[in-house]
Design an enzyme around this catalytic site. Structure first.
Site, PDB file in Angstrom:
ATOM      1  N   GLY A  28      -1.476 -12.297  30.257  1.00 23.15           N
ATOM      2  CA  GLY A  28      -0.010 -13.027  30.062  1.00 23.15           C
ATOM      3  C   GLY A  28       0.285 -14.077  31.138  1.00 23.15           C
ATOM      4  O   GLY A  28       1.539 -14.191  31.847  1.00 23.15           O
TER       5      GLY A  28
ATOM      6  N   VAL B  40       6.076 -13.595  34.706  1.00 22.68           N
ATOM      7  CA  VAL B  40       5.343 -13.118  35.834  1.00 22.68           C
ATOM      8  C   VAL B  40       3.786 -13.483  36.070  1.00 22.68           C
ATOM      9  O   VAL B  40       3.597 -13.683  36.897  1.00 22.68           O
ATOM     10  CB  VAL B  40       5.308 -11.221  35.530  1.00 22.68           C
ATOM     11  CG1 VAL B  40       4.637 -10.814  36.523  1.00 22.68           C
ATOM     12  CG2 VAL B  40       6.682 -11.029  35.446  1.00 22.68           C
TER      13      VAL B  40
ATOM     14  N   GLY C 264       5.588  -2.463  35.369  1.00 26.27           N
ATOM     15  CA  GLY C 264       6.308  -1.697  34.603  1.00 26.27           C
ATOM     16  C   GLY C 264       7.594  -2.442  34.432  1.00 26.27           C
ATOM     17  O   GLY C 264       7.932  -3.821  34.293  1.00 26.27           O
TER      18      GLY C 264
ATOM     19  N   THR D 185      12.041  -1.730  35.855  1.00 29.79           N
ATOM     20  CA  THR D 185      13.075  -0.745  36.428  1.00 29.79           C
ATOM     21  C   THR D 185      13.901  -0.036  35.278  1.00 29.79           C
ATOM     22  O   THR D 185      14.513   1.166  35.458  1.00 29.79           O
ATOM     23  CB  THR D 185      14.001  -1.271  37.366  1.00 29.79           C
ATOM     24  OG1 THR D 185      14.637  -2.331  36.740  1.00 29.79           O
ATOM     25  CG2 THR D 185      13.142  -1.708  38.379  1.00 29.79           C
TER      26      THR D 185
ATOM     27  N   TYR E 136      11.483   0.018  24.591  1.00 32.75           N
ATOM     28  CA  TYR E 136      10.575  -0.619  25.639  1.00 32.75           C
ATOM     29  C   TYR E 136      10.490   0.377  26.946  1.00 32.75           C
ATOM     30  O   TYR E 136       9.230   0.278  27.599  1.00 32.75           O
ATOM     31  CB  TYR E 136      11.523  -1.803  26.034  1.00 32.75           C
ATOM     32  CG  TYR E 136      10.748  -2.514  27.183  1.00 32.75           C
ATOM     33  CD1 TYR E 136       9.885  -3.206  26.981  1.00 32.75           C
ATOM     34  CD2 TYR E 136      11.278  -2.686  28.504  1.00 32.75           C
ATOM     35  CE1 TYR E 136       8.982  -4.245  27.692  1.00 32.75           C
ATOM     36  CE2 TYR E 136      10.606  -3.447  29.099  1.00 32.75           C
ATOM     37  CZ  TYR E 136       9.580  -4.167  29.175  1.00 32.75           C
ATOM     38  OH  TYR E 136       9.185  -4.893  30.065  1.00 32.75           O
TER      39      TYR E 136
ATOM     40  N   LYS F 150       6.584   1.522  28.755  1.00 28.96           N
ATOM     41  CA  LYS F 150       6.563   1.365  29.872  1.00 28.96           C
ATOM     42  C   LYS F 150       6.061   2.597  30.673  1.00 28.96           C
ATOM     43  O   LYS F 150       5.171   2.774  31.445  1.00 28.96           O
ATOM     44  CB  LYS F 150       7.421   0.681  30.728  1.00 28.96           C
ATOM     45  CG  LYS F 150       7.559  -1.079  30.230  1.00 28.96           C
ATOM     46  CD  LYS F 150       6.329  -1.720  30.773  1.00 28.96           C
ATOM     47  CE  LYS F 150       6.384  -3.112  30.385  1.00 28.96           C
ATOM     48  NZ  LYS F 150       5.126  -3.823  30.480  1.00 28.96           N
TER      49      LYS F 150
ATOM     50  N   TRP G  95      28.953 -12.196  28.036  1.00 23.83           N
ATOM     51  CA  TRP G  95      28.852 -10.865  27.462  1.00 23.83           C
ATOM     52  C   TRP G  95      29.420  -9.944  28.451  1.00 23.83           C
ATOM     53  O   TRP G  95      28.941  -9.537  29.777  1.00 23.83           O
ATOM     54  CB  TRP G  95      27.453 -10.334  26.965  1.00 23.83           C
ATOM     55  CG  TRP G  95      27.154 -10.846  25.524  1.00 23.83           C
ATOM     56  CD1 TRP G  95      27.686 -12.035  24.936  1.00 23.83           C
ATOM     57  CD2 TRP G  95      26.468 -10.116  24.729  1.00 23.83           C
ATOM     58  NE1 TRP G  95      27.180 -12.014  23.629  1.00 23.83           N
ATOM     59  CE2 TRP G  95      26.333 -10.867  23.489  1.00 23.83           C
ATOM     60  CE3 TRP G  95      25.770  -8.811  24.662  1.00 23.83           C
ATOM     61  CZ2 TRP G  95      26.022 -10.440  22.299  1.00 23.83           C
ATOM     62  CZ3 TRP G  95      24.917  -8.373  23.404  1.00 23.83           C
ATOM     63  CH2 TRP G  95      25.328  -9.169  22.504  1.00 23.83           C
TER      64      TRP G  95
ATOM     65  N   ARG H  11      23.518  -5.900  38.986  1.00 23.03           N
ATOM     66  CA  ARG H  11      22.156  -6.098  38.919  1.00 23.03           C
ATOM     67  C   ARG H  11      21.636  -6.782  40.160  1.00 23.03           C
ATOM     68  O   ARG H  11      22.148  -7.443  41.098  1.00 23.03           O
ATOM     69  CB  ARG H  11      21.802  -7.057  37.668  1.00 23.03           C
ATOM     70  CG  ARG H  11      22.228  -6.563  36.341  1.00 23.03           C
ATOM     71  CD  ARG H  11      21.475  -5.334  35.944  1.00 23.03           C
ATOM     72  NE  ARG H  11      21.826  -4.678  34.532  1.00 23.03           N
ATOM     73  CZ  ARG H  11      22.658  -4.062  34.328  1.00 23.03           C
ATOM     74  NH1 ARG H  11      23.246  -3.156  35.564  1.00 23.03           N
ATOM     75  NH2 ARG H  11      22.872  -3.593  33.169  1.00 23.03           N
TER      76      ARG H  11
ATOM     77  N   ASP I 274      27.820  -3.758  28.144  1.00 23.41           N
ATOM     78  CA  ASP I 274      27.703  -3.956  29.512  1.00 23.41           C
ATOM     79  C   ASP I 274      26.104  -3.645  29.619  1.00 23.41           C
ATOM     80  O   ASP I 274      25.386  -4.193  30.655  1.00 23.41           O
ATOM     81  CB  ASP I 274      28.704  -3.231  30.356  1.00 23.41           C
ATOM     82  CG  ASP I 274      29.770  -4.121  30.654  1.00 23.41           C
ATOM     83  OD1 ASP I 274      29.729  -5.268  30.425  1.00 23.41           O
ATOM     84  OD2 ASP I 274      30.681  -3.318  30.981  1.00 23.41           O
TER      85      ASP I 274
END
Length: 315
Positions: A11, A16, A107, A109, A137, A141, A203, A210, A270
Site C-alpha cells: 500500500g 499510510v 488496524g 480505532t 470495515y 480489521k 456534516w 476526534r 455525526d
C-alpha cells in the site's frame, strides 16, 4: 531491521504506506520493495504467494486496505468487508508460509465499541457494540488483529498490530464521496474560497470530538515499533488529545484563508460521539508524536495545493 533488510511496504501509494516508505528511506533503509495494485492484486492469493516466493521478503508493513469515510462505508459495506478480509488474510498467511521475520498490521480505532470509555484503552476491544456506519470495515480489521494473534500463538510468528487514530497528511484522499472528515474539510474550504461561496456546509452538529495524527508521525511510530516491540497485545498510536469537529473546521478555515461562514447540517450523521485513544502503552515503549495539529494542517494544505488542485480542475 538492518539497513539492507528486504522490506515490503504494502500500500505504498496510500496515505499510510507512502509515509512509511518516506520514513524508511530517510532512515537509510535501501532495500524497500513495493508493488502497485495493478502490478500485484493483494486480493489474489496465488499472485501474493508467487510474489513472496520470488522476493524473499524479511519484513512486512501491511498498510494496504480499502478505506473511506462515513459516506463510503455506508454505501459500499460489502466492498469494505470483502476486500479487507481478502487482503489481510492473503498477506498474513503468505508471510507465514515464506518465513517473514516480522509483520506489522495496520488496524484502526474503529475496532473499539461506539460507546467505549474515553480515552480508549487497548483492552476495550470486543467489550461492546461497534459504530454501525463502519461496522463491516471494523469487523474486517478485528479479524486481522485476531489472525495475527492466532498465528503468533500457533506458529510462533512475530506479527504486531497497531491501531492508529484518525490520520491526515500527504497522499490523503480528497474525494468528497469517499474521504474522511479532515481532507474533505480542506477541499471544501479551498473550493469555497476559490468560488467566493458565502458558506461551507459541514456534516453533523460539529459536536463530536476526534483525534488527528499526522501521517509522518504514524510512520515514525510504525518503524519504531517494528524495531522495539514484540507482543500479542495491540498498540494504540495517537497524540492523546482530541478536538470538536466544529473547532477543527474553524482551524481548517483559518489555514485555507476562507472568509465566509460555516453551517452545520444536523440532519447528517455525526458518527461516534468521541474517539480518543489512550497512548500510555505507546509512550511507555518510548515514542510520542511530534507534529502539532496546526503544523500538520499547514503541511497537508500545502500538499493539497501542490498535488491535487490541478487534478480537481479536470474532474
Amino acid at each position: 531491521m538492518k539497513r539492507i533488510s528486504k522490506i515490503f511496504v504494502a500500500g505504498h501509494r496510500g496515505l499510510v504506506g507512502s509515509a512509511i516508505y518516506r520514513n524508511l528511506e530517510k532512515k537509510g533503509y535501501n532495500n524497500i520493495v513495493t508493488r502497485t495494485s495493478s502490478e500485484l492484486d493483494l486480493r489474489d492469493y496465488n499472485a501474493v504467494l508467487d510474489f513472496f516466493e520470488q522476493e524473499n521478503i524479511e519484513y512486512v508493513f501491511l498498510a494496504a486496505a480499502k478505506v473511506g469515510g462515513i459516506v463510503a462505508n455506508n454505501e459500499y459495506p460489502a466492498d469494505f468487508i470483502r476486500d479487507n478480509l481478502m487482503i489481510q488474510t492473503n498477506m498474513i498467511d503468505a508471510s507465514y508460509k515464506y518465513d517473514v521475520k516480522k509483520l506489522l498490521f495496520l488496524g484502526s480505532t474503529c475496532i473499539y465499541p461506539k460507546l467505549a470509555p474515553q480515552p480508549m484503552k487497548e483492552e476495550y476491544l470486543l467489550t461492546g457494540e461497534l459504530e454501525p456506519t463502519n461496522e463491516p470495515y471494523a469487523i474486517a480489521k478485528i479479524a486481522g488483529i485476531k489472525m495475527c494473534e492466532s498465528y503468533n500463538r500457533q506458529y510462533g510468528t512475530k506479527y504486531i498490530s497497531v491501531m492508529p487514530t484518525n490520520l491526515y497528511g500527504p497522499r490523503d484522499n480528497f474525494d468528497l464521496k469517499t474521504s474522511h472528515v479532515l481532507p474533505a474539510l480542506i477541499r471544501k474550504f479551498h473550493e469555497a474560497k476559490e468560488n467566493n461561496a458565502p458558506f461551507v456546509e459541514v456534516w453533523g452538529t460539529g459536536k463530536p470530538k476526534r483525534e488527528f495524527l499526522y501521517s509522518d508521525d504514524l510512520a515514525d511510530a510504525c518503524v519504531y515499533l517494528m524495531d522495539h516491540y514484540e507482543g500479542n497485545e495491540i498498540v494504540n498510536i495517537g497524540v492523546g488529545k482530541d478536538i470538536e469537529i466544529g473547532e477543527l473546521a474553524r482551524k481548517v478555515k483559518t489555514v485555507v484563508g476562507y472568509k465566509g461562514d460555516i453551517k452545520f447540517d444536523s440532519s447528517k450523521p455525526d458518527g461516534t460521539p468521541r474517539k480518543l485513544v489512550d497512548v500510555a502503552k505507546l509512550e511507555s515503549l518510548g515514542w510520542t508524536a511530534s507534529t502539532s495539529l496546526e503544523e500538520g494542517l499547514k503541511e497537508a494544505y500545502h500538499w493539497f495545493l501542490d498535488n491535487e488542485v490541478e487534478k480537481l480542475k479536470t474532474v
